[in-house]
Design a protein around this motif. Structure first.
Motif, PDB file in Angstrom:
ATOM      1  N   ASP A   1       0.868  -1.169   0.000  1.00 57.60           N
ATOM      2  CA  ASP A   1       0.000   0.000   0.000  1.00 57.60           C
ATOM      3  C   ASP A   1       0.912   1.227   0.000  1.00 57.60           C
ATOM      4  O   ASP A   1       1.244   1.765   1.046  1.00 57.60           O
ATOM      5  CB  ASP A   1      -0.912  -0.005   1.224  1.00 57.60           C
ATOM      6  CG  ASP A   1      -1.897   1.149   1.223  1.00 57.60           C
ATOM      7  OD1 ASP A   1      -2.150   1.702   0.139  1.00 57.60           O
ATOM      8  OD2 ASP A   1      -2.410   1.510   2.301  1.00 57.60           O
ATOM      9  N   GLY A   2       1.329   1.635  -1.194  1.00 55.67           N
ATOM     10  CA  GLY A   2       2.325   2.693  -1.274  1.00 55.67           C
ATOM     11  C   GLY A   2       3.667   2.166  -0.798  1.00 55.67           C
ATOM     12  O   GLY A   2       4.155   1.144  -1.280  1.00 55.67           O
ATOM     13  N   ASP A   3       4.227   2.836   0.184  1.00 54.99           N
ATOM     14  CA  ASP A   3       5.505   2.410   0.747  1.00 54.99           C
ATOM     15  C   ASP A   3       5.321   1.442   1.900  1.00 54.99           C
ATOM     16  O   ASP A   3       6.302   0.991   2.500  1.00 54.99           O
ATOM     17  CB  ASP A   3       6.308   3.634   1.229  1.00 54.99           C
ATOM     18  CG  ASP A   3       6.733   4.543   0.082  1.00 54.99           C
ATOM     19  OD1 ASP A   3       6.891   4.009  -1.039  1.00 54.99           O
ATOM     20  OD2 ASP A   3       6.888   5.752   0.303  1.00 54.99           O
ATOM     21  N   ASP A   4       4.095   1.140   2.233  1.00 54.54           N
ATOM     22  CA  ASP A   4       3.824   0.273   3.379  1.00 54.54           C
ATOM     23  C   ASP A   4       3.052  -0.961   2.911  1.00 54.54           C
ATOM     24  O   ASP A   4       2.776  -1.149   1.726  1.00 54.54           O
ATOM     25  CB  ASP A   4       3.024   1.037   4.432  1.00 54.54           C
ATOM     26  CG  ASP A   4       3.175   0.440   5.820  1.00 54.54           C
ATOM     27  OD1 ASP A   4       3.826  -0.623   5.943  1.00 54.54           O
ATOM     28  OD2 ASP A   4       2.632   1.021   6.776  1.00 54.54           O
ATOM     29  N   TRP A   5       2.693  -1.817   3.849  1.00 54.84           N
ATOM     30  CA  TRP A   5       1.858  -2.987   3.590  1.00 54.84           C
ATOM     31  C   TRP A   5       0.633  -2.902   4.479  1.00 54.84           C
ATOM     32  O   TRP A   5       0.676  -2.323   5.579  1.00 54.84           O
ATOM     33  CB  TRP A   5       2.631  -4.277   3.904  1.00 54.84           C
ATOM     34  CG  TRP A   5       3.692  -4.612   2.912  1.00 54.84           C
ATOM     35  CD1 TRP A   5       4.823  -3.883   2.639  1.00 54.84           C
ATOM     36  CD2 TRP A   5       3.735  -5.753   2.054  1.00 54.84           C
ATOM     37  NE1 TRP A   5       5.562  -4.501   1.670  1.00 54.84           N
ATOM     38  CE2 TRP A   5       4.937  -5.662   1.287  1.00 54.84           C
ATOM     39  CE3 TRP A   5       2.908  -6.850   1.864  1.00 54.84           C
ATOM     40  CZ2 TRP A   5       5.300  -6.621   0.353  1.00 54.84           C
ATOM     41  CZ3 TRP A   5       3.278  -7.803   0.933  1.00 54.84           C
ATOM     42  CH2 TRP A   5       4.458  -7.691   0.186  1.00 54.84           C
ATOM     43  N   CYS A   6      -0.475  -3.485   4.021  1.00 50.96           N
ATOM     44  CA  CYS A   6      -1.687  -3.465   4.839  1.00 50.96           C
ATOM     45  C   CYS A   6      -2.531  -4.700   4.558  1.00 50.96           C
ATOM     46  O   CYS A   6      -2.305  -5.417   3.563  1.00 50.96           O
ATOM     47  CB  CYS A   6      -2.503  -2.197   4.599  1.00 50.96           C
ATOM     48  SG  CYS A   6      -3.251  -2.116   2.961  1.00 50.96           S
ATOM     49  N   CYS A   7      -3.504  -4.928   5.425  1.00 47.85           N
ATOM     50  CA  CYS A   7      -4.426  -6.044   5.244  1.00 47.85           C
ATOM     51  C   CYS A   7      -5.474  -5.645   4.201  1.00 47.85           C
ATOM     52  O   CYS A   7      -6.191  -4.664   4.373  1.00 47.85           O
ATOM     53  CB  CYS A   7      -5.100  -6.396   6.574  1.00 47.85           C
ATOM     54  SG  CYS A   7      -6.283  -7.759   6.450  1.00 47.85           S
ATOM     55  N   LYS A   8      -5.559  -6.407   3.112  1.00 48.29           N
ATOM     56  CA  LYS A   8      -6.489  -6.110   2.036  1.00 48.29           C
ATOM     57  C   LYS A   8      -7.826  -6.827   2.215  1.00 48.29           C
ATOM     58  O   LYS A   8      -8.873  -6.303   1.831  1.00 48.29           O
ATOM     59  CB  LYS A   8      -5.868  -6.527   0.695  1.00 48.29           C
ATOM     60  CG  LYS A   8      -4.545  -5.849   0.371  1.00 48.29           C
ATOM     61  CD  LYS A   8      -4.720  -4.385   0.051  1.00 48.29           C
ATOM     62  CE  LYS A   8      -3.426  -3.778  -0.463  1.00 48.29           C
ATOM     63  NZ  LYS A   8      -3.578  -2.371  -0.890  1.00 48.29           N
ATOM     64  N   GLU A   9      -7.802  -8.044   2.748  1.00 44.35           N
ATOM     65  CA  GLU A   9      -9.023  -8.840   2.918  1.00 44.35           C
ATOM     66  C   GLU A   9      -8.904  -9.698   4.170  1.00 44.35           C
ATOM     67  O   GLU A   9      -7.811 -10.150   4.525  1.00 44.35           O
ATOM     68  CB  GLU A   9      -9.259  -9.762   1.707  1.00 44.35           C
ATOM     69  CG  GLU A   9      -9.574  -9.053   0.403  1.00 44.35           C
ATOM     70  CD  GLU A   9     -10.983  -8.487   0.367  1.00 44.35           C
ATOM     71  OE1 GLU A   9     -11.849  -9.001   1.111  1.00 44.35           O
ATOM     72  OE2 GLU A   9     -11.215  -7.524  -0.393  1.00 44.35           O
ATOM     73  N   THR A  10     -10.034  -9.937   4.819  1.00 45.38           N
ATOM     74  CA  THR A  10     -10.123 -10.899   5.923  1.00 45.38           C
ATOM     75  C   THR A  10     -11.172 -11.939   5.546  1.00 45.38           C
ATOM     76  O   THR A  10     -12.326 -11.583   5.287  1.00 45.38           O
ATOM     77  CB  THR A  10     -10.503 -10.216   7.245  1.00 45.38           C
ATOM     78  OG1 THR A  10      -9.473  -9.277   7.609  1.00 45.38           O
ATOM     79  CG2 THR A  10     -10.648 -11.253   8.354  1.00 45.38           C
ATOM     80  N   LEU A  11     -10.767 -13.196   5.481  1.00 41.68           N
ATOM     81  CA  LEU A  11     -11.647 -14.276   5.041  1.00 41.68           C
ATOM     82  C   LEU A  11     -12.118 -15.080   6.236  1.00 41.68           C
ATOM     83  O   LEU A  11     -11.300 -15.540   7.049  1.00 41.68           O
ATOM     84  CB  LEU A  11     -10.915 -15.190   4.054  1.00 41.68           C
ATOM     85  CG  LEU A  11     -10.148 -14.488   2.929  1.00 41.68           C
ATOM     86  CD1 LEU A  11      -9.460 -15.512   2.034  1.00 41.68           C
ATOM     87  CD2 LEU A  11     -11.079 -13.593   2.114  1.00 41.68           C
ATOM     88  N   GLN A  12     -13.428 -15.237   6.332  1.00 42.04           N
ATOM     89  CA  GLN A  12     -14.026 -15.967   7.452  1.00 42.04           C
ATOM     90  C   GLN A  12     -14.802 -17.171   6.940  1.00 42.04           C
ATOM     91  O   GLN A  12     -15.219 -17.219   5.786  1.00 42.04           O
ATOM     92  CB  GLN A  12     -14.938 -15.042   8.258  1.00 42.04           C
ATOM     93  CG  GLN A  12     -14.198 -13.873   8.895  1.00 42.04           C
ATOM     94  CD  GLN A  12     -15.119 -12.954   9.660  1.00 42.04           C
ATOM     95  OE1 GLN A  12     -16.251 -12.713   9.239  1.00 42.04           O
ATOM     96  NE2 GLN A  12     -14.652 -12.437  10.779  1.00 42.04           N
TER      97      GLN A  12
END
Length: 431
Positions: free
Chosen positions: A197-208
């Motif tokens: 996410d740009g210069d960082d990383w992030c959680c895109k999806e949470t699967l349940q």
């Protein structure tokens, strides 16, 4: 309908090749080296890494290299991960660190040399993985965090992202086979998808979907589907949501593990002494979630049928599904997309499923279960909705902790490895 001799001869089977002994405690993990020569690494509670293989002129499997890691690690070695070229091997430890080793060929022998030890996690490291591009390396821990490192063209691993979205112990990390997108599974019953996410990383999806701890996940070779396994005793198949009809719902594949195996598990569990129970409960934070004797789950109240059911060869049943739907076998353009469960394999395992692996050459799934057995499932059609259990073998004298598909033999059979609490690594042929 009676099967003919030719049909029976063509039916696939799982055959034990050999048992590799040498570890002095439980074996937690096995990993095949990406190379033209079949080599498998194993590790566990005895703080050793072992490489097993065959000589060019001999077919017998034997120990190639044994490494005592006690100079680098002080607690159980939990997991292994090769880089895409089979040059580096990462080892995750309960001492909150990861060691990275380089393979060196010396006069026809294979050696391992430690090149670095990564620290930073606050608790046991449960898993590690190299990305298919070899640009990134990831680790996860009981401290609920995931670390992503820059691993491109360097032995100095720099942490580029610290990911903290899981609410509980993170059990495993796995990179998409074609993209630098990371997947993780956790004690919080979820699977998460991570990406830049740009210069960082992030959680895109949470699967349940799972009802208890998710222990591991594995992709098909294309990256179009993946399988997860859980403490809830199920396997689940996942596909990109965008490839599914709007009104799609997961297909239930039901086994027949009711009475006999479940009763045997219950009876054997009840024989455990009070001392063993106290010991198991005291070790629970280090190992698994449910170490109290498990009993067979009560059968749910019958629900109103939503679709006709068809009998299965193994005694179970499943919702009748049209066979015309062909699964999309291309990886999504962006693996950070939404994913949905398309198939559930239920009532095939009487105990938690600790490991599942998708064959790199065909639609075969292998599972490792707490009932000491391994199972192989085969897709019945191109929809990847309908699955049949085609092998069910007693593999170890204790929990099976890991299964991993390996290369093909010269006769075209698929190699499979399993690791167990009995300290053994077992090799199998399927086909």
């Amino acid at each position: 309908q009676q099967r003919t001799a030719s049909t029976m001869a063509a039916s696939p089977c799982l055959r034990k090749v050999c048992t590799l002994r040498g570890h002095e405690d439980r074996v937690w993990h096995v990993a095949w080296r990406p190379s033209s020569r079949p080599i498998i690494a194993s590790t566990g509670a005895d703080l050793t890494i072992r490489l097993w293989g065959t000589d060019p002129k001999k077919s017998d499997w034997h120990l190639l290299e044994e490494v005592d890691t006690s100079d680098h690690h002080g607690r159980t070695l939990r997991a292994l991960a090769w880089d895409p070229n089979g040059v580096k091997l990462a080892v995750a430890s309960f001492d909150a660190s990861i060691s990275v080793w380089r393979t060196v060929e010396q006069q026809g022998t294979l050696k391992l040399e430690c090149i670095t030890v990564l620290s930073g996690h606050e608790n046991e490291v449960k898993s590690a993985a190299f990305s298919s591009s070899d640009k990134f390396f990831a680790s996860c821990s009981r401290d609920r965090s995931i670390w992503v490192y820059d691993a491109e063209d360097t032995d100095e691993y720099e942490c580029v992202a610290l990911l903290q979205s899981h609410s509980q112990d993170v059990k495993a990390v796995k990179w998409h086979p074609q993209q630098d997108v990371l997947f993780s599974c956790s004690y919080d019953d979820t699977i998460k998808v991570w990406g830049p996410d740009g210069d960082d990383w992030c959680c895109k999806e949470t699967l349940q979907g799972h009802e208890s701890t998710v222990w591991s996940l594995s992709f098909d070779s294309k990256g179009s589907h993946f399988v997860t396994c859980s403490d809830d005793r199920t396997l689940r198949i996942w596909a990109p949501t965008g490839t599914l009809p709007a009104d799609f719902s997961p297909v239930e594949n039901a086994g027949s593990v009711q009475s006999s195996q479940a009763r045997n598990v219950k009876q054997s569990s009840l024989k455990r002494s009070a001392f063993e129970l106290v010991k198991a409960i005291s070790l629970r934070p280090l190992f698994r979630g449910d170490l109290v004797p498990a009993t067979a789950p009560e059968a749910p109240a019958p629900a109103a049928p939503t679709a006709p059911t068809a009998p299965m060869a193994n005694g179970g049943s499943k919702e009748a599904q049209p066979r015309s739907r062909r699964a999309c076998r291309s990886a999504p353009e962006d693996a950070c997309c939404s994913w949905s469960c398309v198939s559930v394999l239920r009532d095939f395992h009487p105990r938690p499923v600790y490991s599942a692996d998708w064959s790199p050459r065909s639609d075969l799934l292998a599972s490792a279960c707490g009932d000491d057995r391994i199972r192989v499932f085969q897709a019945e059609d191109e929809s990847l909705l309908n699955w049949e259990c085609v092998a069910n073998e007693l593999a170890h004298k204790g929990d099976v902790n890991c299964v991993a598909w390996g290369p093909q033999t010269q006769s075209g059979l698929s190699l499979l490895a399993s690791a167990g609490d009995d300290g053994a690594v077992v090799l199998w042929e399927f086909g």
